[in-house]
Design a protein around this motif. Structure first.
Motif, PDB file in Angstrom:
ATOM      1  N   THR A 211       0.814  -1.222   0.000  1.00 51.71           N
ATOM      2  CA  THR A 211       0.000   0.000   0.000  1.00 51.71           C
ATOM      3  C   THR A 211       0.842   1.263   0.000  1.00 51.71           C
ATOM      4  O   THR A 211       0.327   2.347   0.301  1.00 51.71           O
ATOM      5  CB  THR A 211      -0.931   0.016   1.223  1.00 51.71           C
ATOM      6  OG1 THR A 211      -0.148  -0.110   2.418  1.00 51.71           O
ATOM      7  CG2 THR A 211      -1.924  -1.124   1.161  1.00 51.71           C
ATOM      8  N   ASP A 223       4.647   8.437   3.373  1.00 53.95           N
ATOM      9  CA  ASP A 223       3.706   7.409   3.820  1.00 53.95           C
ATOM     10  C   ASP A 223       3.790   7.214   5.329  1.00 53.95           C
ATOM     11  O   ASP A 223       2.771   6.964   6.001  1.00 53.95           O
ATOM     12  CB  ASP A 223       4.003   6.074   3.124  1.00 53.95           C
ATOM     13  CG  ASP A 223       3.639   6.094   1.648  1.00 53.95           C
ATOM     14  OD1 ASP A 223       2.549   6.585   1.315  1.00 53.95           O
ATOM     15  OD2 ASP A 223       4.449   5.626   0.836  1.00 53.95           O
ATOM     16  N   ALA A 227       0.822   7.649   8.098  1.00 49.85           N
ATOM     17  CA  ALA A 227       0.444   6.568   9.015  1.00 49.85           C
ATOM     18  C   ALA A 227       0.579   6.975  10.469  1.00 49.85           C
ATOM     19  O   ALA A 227      -0.278   6.626  11.299  1.00 49.85           O
ATOM     20  CB  ALA A 227       1.314   5.341   8.739  1.00 49.85           C
ATOM     21  N   THR A 394       1.218  -2.032   8.204  1.00 48.95           N
ATOM     22  CA  THR A 394       0.361  -1.965   7.022  1.00 48.95           C
ATOM     23  C   THR A 394      -0.504  -0.723   7.127  1.00 48.95           C
ATOM     24  O   THR A 394      -0.873  -0.293   8.231  1.00 48.95           O
ATOM     25  CB  THR A 394      -0.552  -3.202   6.893  1.00 48.95           C
ATOM     26  OG1 THR A 394      -1.445  -3.254   8.007  1.00 48.95           O
ATOM     27  CG2 THR A 394       0.262  -4.481   6.843  1.00 48.95           C
ATOM     28  N   THR A 395      -0.803  -0.120   5.987  1.00 47.35           N
ATOM     29  CA  THR A 395      -1.673   1.047   5.933  1.00 47.35           C
ATOM     30  C   THR A 395      -2.921   0.698   5.130  1.00 47.35           C
ATOM     31  O   THR A 395      -2.968  -0.312   4.421  1.00 47.35           O
ATOM     32  CB  THR A 395      -0.954   2.246   5.298  1.00 47.35           C
ATOM     33  OG1 THR A 395      -0.523   1.897   3.967  1.00 47.35           O
ATOM     34  CG2 THR A 395       0.266   2.639   6.124  1.00 47.35           C
ATOM     35  N   THR A 396      -3.918   1.544   5.207  1.00 45.69           N
ATOM     36  CA  THR A 396      -5.177   1.243   4.519  1.00 45.69           C
ATOM     37  C   THR A 396      -5.077   1.443   3.015  1.00 45.69           C
ATOM     38  O   THR A 396      -5.824   0.820   2.251  1.00 45.69           O
ATOM     39  CB  THR A 396      -6.307   2.129   5.064  1.00 45.69           C
ATOM     40  OG1 THR A 396      -5.956   3.503   4.868  1.00 45.69           O
ATOM     41  CG2 THR A 396      -6.519   1.869   6.547  1.00 45.69           C
ATOM     42  N   SER A 397      -4.139   2.327   2.594  1.00 43.43           N
ATOM     43  CA  SER A 397      -4.004   2.627   1.169  1.00 43.43           C
ATOM     44  C   SER A 397      -2.718   3.402   0.960  1.00 43.43           C
ATOM     45  O   SER A 397      -2.025   3.753   1.923  1.00 43.43           O
ATOM     46  CB  SER A 397      -5.197   3.465   0.692  1.00 43.43           C
ATOM     47  OG  SER A 397      -5.252   4.688   1.417  1.00 43.43           O
ATOM     48  N   GLY A 400      -2.174   6.419   2.871  1.00 39.74           N
ATOM     49  CA  GLY A 400      -3.329   6.353   3.757  1.00 39.74           C
ATOM     50  C   GLY A 400      -2.947   6.178   5.206  1.00 39.74           C
ATOM     51  O   GLY A 400      -1.769   6.055   5.559  1.00 39.74           O
ATOM     52  N   TRP A 402      -2.827   4.588   9.219  1.00 39.08           N
ATOM     53  CA  TRP A 402      -2.388   3.348   9.877  1.00 39.08           C
ATOM     54  C   TRP A 402      -3.519   2.318   9.863  1.00 39.08           C
ATOM     55  O   TRP A 402      -4.682   2.655  10.082  1.00 39.08           O
ATOM     56  CB  TRP A 402      -1.992   3.683  11.310  1.00 39.08           C
ATOM     57  CG  TRP A 402      -1.474   2.548  12.149  1.00 39.08           C
ATOM     58  CD1 TRP A 402      -0.167   2.198  12.321  1.00 39.08           C
ATOM     59  CD2 TRP A 402      -2.234   1.652  12.973  1.00 39.08           C
ATOM     60  NE1 TRP A 402      -0.058   1.146  13.182  1.00 39.08           N
ATOM     61  CE2 TRP A 402      -1.313   0.778  13.609  1.00 39.08           C
ATOM     62  CE3 TRP A 402      -3.588   1.501  13.222  1.00 39.08           C
ATOM     63  CZ2 TRP A 402      -1.710  -0.222  14.481  1.00 39.08           C
ATOM     64  CZ3 TRP A 402      -3.998   0.492  14.097  1.00 39.08           C
ATOM     65  CH2 TRP A 402      -3.064  -0.356  14.710  1.00 39.08           C
ATOM     66  N   ASN A 403      -3.165   1.057   9.589  1.00 39.56           N
ATOM     67  CA  ASN A 403      -4.163  -0.006   9.582  1.00 39.56           C
ATOM     68  C   ASN A 403      -3.886  -1.044  10.660  1.00 39.56           C
ATOM     69  O   ASN A 403      -4.757  -1.371  11.462  1.00 39.56           O
ATOM     70  CB  ASN A 403      -4.222  -0.680   8.219  1.00 39.56           C
ATOM     71  CG  ASN A 403      -5.279  -1.768   8.163  1.00 39.56           C
ATOM     72  OD1 ASN A 403      -6.433  -1.548   8.509  1.00 39.56           O
ATOM     73  ND2 ASN A 403      -4.873  -2.963   7.731  1.00 39.56           N
ATOM     74  N   SER A 404      -2.654  -1.583  10.696  1.00 36.14           N
ATOM     75  CA  SER A 404      -2.287  -2.582  11.703  1.00 36.14           C
ATOM     76  C   SER A 404      -0.773  -2.637  11.813  1.00 36.14           C
ATOM     77  O   SER A 404      -0.050  -2.127  10.953  1.00 36.14           O
ATOM     78  CB  SER A 404      -2.830  -3.971  11.330  1.00 36.14           C
ATOM     79  OG  SER A 404      -2.207  -4.438  10.140  1.00 36.14           O
TER      80      SER A 404
END
Length: 765
Positions: A211, A223, A227, A394-397, A400, A402-404
């Motif tokens: 991503t 990025d 995040a 990992t990011t959402t996009s 984008g 922060w995701n996890s």
């Protein structure tokens, strides 16, 4: 028996030879310089450096008032202190804690008188940089510069054969540049090298760069900003960030990076040589991978900095000295290099100076998993730095949020292999527990973390750029330096001082319920001996920054939770048997907390009574802790735990009680070596050591009887200060016409009503 006597004489002669033509009261340099491999014989001697070879050294002067600096740091980071976050300028630090002008000038004169050319350094930087031949250095420091076969690397290194000694009237703190046993190495890892080391193919290395905004979905510095910050208002405007580098760089690589990702860098970048080291770096003779990735991560997180300064040097003290004096002063510093000094306390005066001046030093925790004696942690395990571990993000996009996040498999961390004591902020209740398996006596690391997996876009060495080939905590440390620039920008906008050393603050805040809003708590993944767990752990520390949440927590932008803490001053009390003493217990409240805090004590031995007046505190206030010691309490040191209880909440602090004896304490005296010889016209010294027991607490005066005609003797220091444990140099000077012969010299120590003797067999040859 004859062979043993010759060995003793030889040892004594060697000890004497080290101080020939030196002053009788010459002190040693305060830090260690001899490598363990030289001491234990694992480094095989090869030869000596050529006498005409020119070397450059950095002579570091000691702090003037180390104890006073400790008290200042305690106050300047105490939210209830009148000087909370009232940081010093470099000039103010020198005036209070740095070397005097007289002492600095003395070192300059001494260096020049010993054939050393002064080429740099400043009084504010506490250092004098000198150049000189090996012959001049050997004479000035009373060492032999030898070469040795490295015990673990296929190379030869140089180093002194003994600890340096000078004829200065005071001790230096350290002499940098006397050896090259440990070569600084960058804390990045190439995926191909990682795969080879683990016996797998590069394609099998797990990555999560799906991503990113860069080529092949790799992550850019921007990025990481998206995040970990996620906003746009803060850019680091008005702030200066520094980077520690052992080699220069080619700024063409930074330009290539920005051109390739269609971004623009508007921050002025300064390459600063701290000791004459070249700031240039051209492939293939020089690799600037580390230097360039450090810049892209710091600039990506804080794209509006007023300046980014790359401090380049060949010795750690020269680089960090410049970081504590340069204008503008960098309030956040990234260090992505690791090296192993002979003495892990070498940089402590500078790290403490940074804390006093409101600076943060972020050190990459390493890329070889759990810290050990073979996998050194330094400088990331120093108590005055922020140790930065690694995660897998990992990011959402692309670009984008922060995701996890999980722990990076090679994140450096663990318990200090340098045996650095646990700092007070890490020793507080709620940090170390059975889940994270940390130490309650030694420094644990890391403190915080950020992405370190093989997910980045990197340009270096004036060649083709790479995507998803490099990883390591090298990336995480400059990210954090950039993030703190955002925090400081917000503080300045609020007319507040900058944040300063963040560890005392984040450890206190994160044991409260606000933790989840401050940090991304990384709770999965393992690196070596440790696993990520809820809360603090020895793989990811507290975790990665949770955007605006941590900024609010550090700048006062959010409402704090009601709570309280207690502290003791002084934290150590010494009381004689049958006597009494006291300490002041302070309760500090926050977030509107206004309940009574009841005080109690535990851990006191039988015969010691403790009382509090008042017995409880409501709001911010103090209570006097009275301690009475019975006459039969055994001499020794006891840890008294003071508890402050309000409802179901309990906070503690510790008072160390030392009970001294009023009875028959005593001391022992010895001399080393016990026999030896000097020729006419020579001088040298033996070391007299005293050790106390049974509560003895008195200065010990030294004298000598039986010194032969034509020989003079003196002790330095004399007396040995109370409580009576210490060493003194017994210097003997032999006149050119002194009669030859062997004599027994009786050395007497007297103090506290006790007299002890030892003997030295001395021969005039």
């Amino acid at each position: 028996m004859k062979r043993l006597g010759l060995c003793l004489l030889a040892a004594f002669a060697i000890l004497f030879a080290a101080t020939v033509s030196a002053h009788a009261d010459s002190p040693s340099v305060m830090t260690r310089h001899l490598r363990e491999a030289v001491l234990n014989g694992k480094a095989v001697p090869e030869g000596r450096l050529a006498p005409e070879k020119v070397m450059q050294l950095d002579l570091v002067l000691p702090l003037r008032d180390a104890a006073g600096l400790q008290r200042f740091l305690e106050d300047v980071y105490n939210p209830n202190s009148a000087i909370y976050r009232h940081f010093l300028t470099p000039k103010q630090f020198t005036a209070r804690f740095g070397p005097t002008q007289k002492d600095y000038d003395t070192v300059l004169r001494w260096a020049r008188a010993n054939g050393l050319k002064v080429v740099g350094g400043t009084r504010d930087g506490m250092e004098v940089q000198v150049k000189g031949s090996v012959a001049a250095i050997e004479t000035a420091f009373h060492v032999a510069m030898r070469t040795y076969k490295h015990p673990t690397e296929n190379r030869v290194f140089f180093g002194p054969d003994r600890e340096p000694v000078t004829s200065l009237p005071f001790a230096l703190w350290h002499v940098s540049g006397l050896d090259n046993f440990s070569l600084p190495h960058p804390m990045y890892v190439k995926k191909d090298d990682y795969a080879k080391a683990h016996g797998i193919s590069p394609e099998a290395v797990i990555k999560h760069a799906t991503t990113g905004s860069g080529p092949s979905a790799s992550f850019l510095g921007s990025d990481m900003r998206a995040a970990y910050y996620g906003g746009s208002a803060l850019t680091g405007a008005g702030q200066s960030v520094g980077l520690l580098e052992y080699y220069g760089t080619n700024l063409a690589d930074l330009t290539t990076y920005y051109n390739n990702v269609h971004q623009t860098n508007s921050v002025p970048v300064t390459l600063l040589s701290t000791d004459g080291t070249s700031t240039a770096c051209s492939s293939p003779s020089c690799d600037d991978t580390e230097q360039t990735l450090d810049m892209t991560q710091a600039l990506g997180m804080a794209p509006g900095l007023s300046s980014l300064v790359v401090y380049v040097g060949s010795t750690d003290t020269a680089i960090i000295s410049a970081m504590t004096t340069h204008n503008p002063l960098p309030t956040a510093i990234g260090c992505s290099w690791g090296w192993t000094p002979a003495d892990p306390s070498t940089l402590d005066p500078y790290f403490q100076k940074m804390a006093a001046q409101g600076q943060n030093f972020f050190a990459a925790s390493g890329d070889a998993s759990t810290w050990s004696s073979r996998n050194e942690a330094w400088p990331a395990d120093d108590a005055y730095v922020v140790s930065v571990g690694g995660t897998d993000l990992t990011t959402t996009s692309a670009g984008g949020p922060w995701n996890s996040e999980t722990a990076w498999v090679d994140s450096g961390g663990g318990i200090s292999p340098d045996h650095i004591a646990i700092p007070s902020w890490q020793a507080q209740s709620g940090v170390i527990n059975s889940s994270n398996k940390g130490s309650t006596t030694l420094r644990n690391g890391p403190d915080v973390s950020a992405n370190a997996n093989f997910t980045f876009y990197v340009c270096a060495d004036q060649t083709t750029c790479t995507a998803n080939s490099y990883g390591g905590t090298s990336f995480a440390a400059p990210m954090w330096a950039g993030y703190i620039a955002l925090v400081n920008q917000q503080l300045v906008a609020n007319s507040q001082p900058t944040i300063g050393f963040i560890n005392p603050t984040i450890y206190s805040q994160n044991v409260t319920s606000s933790y989840s809003t401050d940090f991304h708590d990384v709770t999965s993944g393992t690196s070596g001996s440790y696993s990520a767990v809820a809360g603090y752990d020895l793989v990811t520390g507290w975790g990665s920054p949770n955007g605006q949440g941590l900024i609010n927590a550090l700048t006062g932008g959010s409402t704090s939770q009601p709570g309280y803490s207690i502290s003791a001053s002084p934290g150590s009390v010494t009381i004689a048997q049958g006597g009494s003493g006291s300490s002041t217990i302070t309760s500090t409240v926050s977030g509107g907390f206004n309940s009574a805090v009841a005080l109690s004590a535990s851990g006191q031995p039988s015969g010691v009574t403790v009382g509090f007046s008042p017995s409880s505190i409501t709001g911010t206030g103090t209570s006097t802790m009275s301690i009475t010691v019975g006459s039969t309490v055994a001499a020794g040191t006891y840890a008294l735990t003071v508890s402050g209880t309000s409802g179901s909440t309990v906070h503690t602090t510790t008072v160390s009680l030392t009970v001294t004896s009023t009875g028959s304490g005593t001391f022992a005296i010895s001399v080393s070596p016990t026999s030896g010889s000097l020729r006419r016209g020579q001088s040298g010294y033996a070391v007299v050591t005293t050790s106390v027991s049974g509560g003895f607490n008195s200065s010990v005066s030294l004298s000598a009887a039986g010194i032969p005609s034509g020989v003079t003797g003196s002790f330095s220091p004399n007396p040995i200060a109370a409580p009576g444990s210490g060493t003194s140099n017994f210097t003997l000077t032999v006149a050119r016409n002194a009669p030859t012969g062997t004599h027994v010299i009786t050395i007497t120590g007297t103090g506290g009503g006790v007299t002890k003797t030892t003997t030295l067999t001395f021969t005039v040859r």
